[in-house]
Scaffold this motif. Structure first.
Motif, PDB file in Angstrom:
ATOM      1  N   VAL A 205     -71.049  -3.325  69.390  1.00 35.57           N
ATOM      2  CA  VAL A 205     -71.597  -2.109  68.783  1.00 35.57           C
ATOM      3  C   VAL A 205     -70.486  -1.131  68.407  1.00 35.57           C
ATOM      4  CG1 VAL A 205     -73.108  -0.105  69.153  1.00 35.57           C
ATOM      5  CG2 VAL A 205     -73.761  -2.354  70.056  1.00 35.57           C
ATOM      6  N   PHE A 206     -69.489  -0.958  69.281  1.00 41.07           N
ATOM      7  CA  PHE A 206     -68.547   0.141  69.105  1.00 41.07           C
ATOM      8  C   PHE A 206     -67.127  -0.254  68.701  1.00 41.07           C
ATOM      9  CE2 PHE A 206     -71.807   2.065  71.820  1.00 41.07           C
ATOM     10  CZ  PHE A 206     -72.088   3.178  71.059  1.00 41.07           C
ATOM     11  N   ILE A 207     -66.814  -1.545  68.654  1.00 39.52           N
ATOM     12  CA  ILE A 207     -65.472  -1.951  68.228  1.00 39.52           C
ATOM     13  C   ILE A 207     -65.550  -2.478  66.796  1.00 39.52           C
ATOM     14  CG2 ILE A 207     -63.511  -3.474  68.665  1.00 39.52           C
ATOM     15  CD1 ILE A 207     -63.833  -1.307  70.783  1.00 39.52           C
ATOM     16  N   ASN A 208     -64.775  -1.856  65.923  1.00 38.60           N
ATOM     17  CA  ASN A 208     -64.724  -2.253  64.512  1.00 38.60           C
ATOM     18  C   ASN A 208     -63.905  -3.531  64.353  1.00 38.60           C
ATOM     19  OD1 ASN A 208     -66.205  -0.078  63.289  1.00 38.60           O
ATOM     20  ND2 ASN A 208     -64.487   1.259  63.819  1.00 38.60           N
ATOM     21  N   PRO A 209     -64.067  -4.241  63.234  1.00 35.71           N
ATOM     22  CA  PRO A 209     -63.302  -5.467  63.013  1.00 35.71           C
ATOM     23  C   PRO A 209     -61.786  -5.283  63.110  1.00 35.71           C
ATOM     24  CG  PRO A 209     -65.071  -5.306  61.411  1.00 35.71           C
ATOM     25  CD  PRO A 209     -65.050  -4.007  62.161  1.00 35.71           C
ATOM     26  N   ASP A 210     -61.295  -4.069  62.799  1.00 35.76           N
ATOM     27  CA  ASP A 210     -59.848  -3.828  62.887  1.00 35.76           C
ATOM     28  C   ASP A 210     -59.402  -3.459  64.307  1.00 35.76           C
ATOM     29  OD1 ASP A 210     -60.759  -1.229  63.248  1.00 35.76           O
ATOM     30  OD2 ASP A 210     -59.733  -0.408  61.487  1.00 35.76           O
ATOM     31  N   GLY A 211     -60.343  -3.455  65.279  1.00 27.80           N
ATOM     32  CA  GLY A 211     -60.003  -3.144  66.670  1.00 27.80           C
ATOM     33  C   GLY A 211     -60.142  -1.677  67.031  1.00 27.80           C
ATOM     34  N   SER A 212     -60.441  -0.821  66.072  1.00 22.60           N
ATOM     35  CA  SER A 212     -60.620   0.594  66.369  1.00 22.60           C
ATOM     36  C   SER A 212     -62.015   0.833  66.947  1.00 22.60           C
ATOM     37  CB  SER A 212     -60.428   1.439  65.099  1.00 22.60           C
ATOM     38  OG  SER A 212     -61.432   1.136  64.150  1.00 22.60           O
ATOM     39  N   ILE A 213     -62.170   1.973  67.609  1.00 20.44           N
ATOM     40  CA  ILE A 213     -63.453   2.332  68.204  1.00 20.44           C
ATOM     41  C   ILE A 213     -64.268   3.155  67.219  1.00 20.44           C
ATOM     42  CG2 ILE A 213     -64.573   3.627  70.068  1.00 20.44           C
ATOM     43  CD1 ILE A 213     -62.196   2.981  71.843  1.00 20.44           C
ATOM     44  N   LEU A 214     -65.525   2.791  67.065  1.00 21.81           N
ATOM     45  CA  LEU A 214     -66.448   3.528  66.212  1.00 21.81           C
ATOM     46  C   LEU A 214     -66.841   4.825  66.933  1.00 21.81           C
ATOM     47  CD1 LEU A 214     -68.157   3.342  63.580  1.00 21.81           C
ATOM     48  CD2 LEU A 214     -69.951   2.323  64.980  1.00 21.81           C
ATOM     49  N   ASP A 215     -66.646   5.942  66.298  1.00 18.82           N
ATOM     50  CA  ASP A 215     -66.870   7.264  66.894  1.00 18.82           C
ATOM     51  C   ASP A 215     -68.368   7.593  66.914  1.00 18.82           C
ATOM     52  OD1 ASP A 215     -67.045   9.943  67.548  1.00 18.82           O
ATOM     53  OD2 ASP A 215     -65.615  10.623  66.025  1.00 18.82           O
ATOM     54  N   PRO A 216     -69.005   7.626  68.114  1.00 17.52           N
ATOM     55  CA  PRO A 216     -70.432   7.936  68.171  1.00 17.52           C
ATOM     56  C   PRO A 216     -70.734   9.416  67.968  1.00 17.52           C
ATOM     57  CG  PRO A 216     -69.568   7.619  70.367  1.00 17.52           C
ATOM     58  CD  PRO A 216     -68.448   7.303  69.418  1.00 17.52           C
ATOM     59  N   THR A 217     -69.712  10.263  67.932  1.00 19.88           N
ATOM     60  CA  THR A 217     -69.939  11.696  67.699  1.00 19.88           C
ATOM     61  C   THR A 217     -69.953  12.032  66.212  1.00 19.88           C
ATOM     62  OG1 THR A 217     -67.578  12.300  67.809  1.00 19.88           O
ATOM     63  CG2 THR A 217     -68.801  12.246  69.889  1.00 19.88           C
ATOM     64  N   ASN A 218     -69.586  11.078  65.366  1.00 24.57           N
ATOM     65  CA  ASN A 218     -69.579  11.275  63.919  1.00 24.57           C
ATOM     66  C   ASN A 218     -70.920  10.793  63.359  1.00 24.57           C
ATOM     67  OD1 ASN A 218     -69.250  11.090  61.130  1.00 24.57           O
ATOM     68  ND2 ASN A 218     -67.150  10.333  61.267  1.00 24.57           N
ATOM     69  N   SER A 219     -71.726  11.699  62.835  1.00 24.58           N
ATOM     70  CA  SER A 219     -73.067  11.343  62.355  1.00 24.58           C
ATOM     71  C   SER A 219     -73.032  10.329  61.210  1.00 24.58           C
ATOM     72  CB  SER A 219     -73.841  12.594  61.946  1.00 24.58           C
ATOM     73  OG  SER A 219     -73.180  13.259  60.895  1.00 24.58           O
ATOM     74  N   ASP A 220     -71.908  10.196  60.527  1.00 28.16           N
ATOM     75  CA  ASP A 220     -71.789   9.176  59.482  1.00 28.16           C
ATOM     76  C   ASP A 220     -71.905   7.763  60.050  1.00 28.16           C
ATOM     77  OD1 ASP A 220     -71.426  11.179  57.605  1.00 28.16           O
ATOM     78  OD2 ASP A 220     -69.237  10.970  57.544  1.00 28.16           O
TER      79      ASP A 220
END
Length: 181
Positions: A143-158
């Motif tokens: 859910v929270f790790i992007n394909p590039d290994g970065s973390i998806l920010d759950p505080t960003n409504s986008d």
């Protein structure tokens, strides 16, 4: 979850399902309309899974199941639950995720509505003391790790639609029988 730039700790993950259907080759059981909401939660401090609402089904011997349909809906205003996280001033929610992102607390709440059919290996209840168990799980890295290994920010409504889609995609159900004696 930690990368060089970001960290994410999930302390609570909750969703609501307003009904379900469990089925097999010759049987289909649907939840009662008298039961309006089921909550499944994960608490980081819990040492075991917690089932917030326990629902018993009487099922005859030699019944085989291999399919489960779950209907995710926002909690209705008149629901008799004590978890205020699902209620907002203008909206009610069907998914709540709490934790910290880069050490700042967040309370992610969205109102996705979706139906999901899960097929699993055939489970035959062959003993009157056996109970069908449906274990729901999700790998939060999906859910929270992007394909590039970065973390998806759950505080960003986008990111709301991405998180909702990933939860819908990666939620898994496993069915098995347990002798309750």
């Amino acid at each position: 979850m930690t990368t060089e730039q970001d960290s994410l700790v999930i302390s609570d993950f909750k969703f609501s399902a307003d009904r379900f259907i469990v089925a097999g080759n010759d049987i289909e059981l649907e939840s009662s309309p008298n039961v309006s909401t089921f909550l499944f939660t994960y608490d980081l401090n819990a040492s075991e899974e917690r089932l917030v609402l326990d629902v018993g089904l009487g099922i005859a011997d030699n019944t085989t199941f291999n399919n489960y349909t779950m209907f995710i809906q926002p909690v209705p205003r008149n629901a008799e639950i004590l978890d205020d996280d699902f209620f907002g001033e203008d909206n009610n929610y069907s998914m709540v995720i709490k934790g910290t992102y880069n050490r700042k607390e967040f309370n992610f709440r969205i109102s996705p509505t979706f139906d999901r059919i899960f097929n699993f290996d055939r489970v035959t209840l062959s003993d009157i003391d056996e109970t069908l168990i449906l274990s729901k799980s999700i790998d939060l890295n999906d859910v929270f790790i992007n394909p590039d290994g970065s973390i998806l920010d759950p505080t960003n409504s986008d990111n709301n639609s991405i998180i909702r889609e990933r939860v819908s995609t990666y939620l898994q159900v496993e069915g098995f029988a347990v002798n309750i004696l």
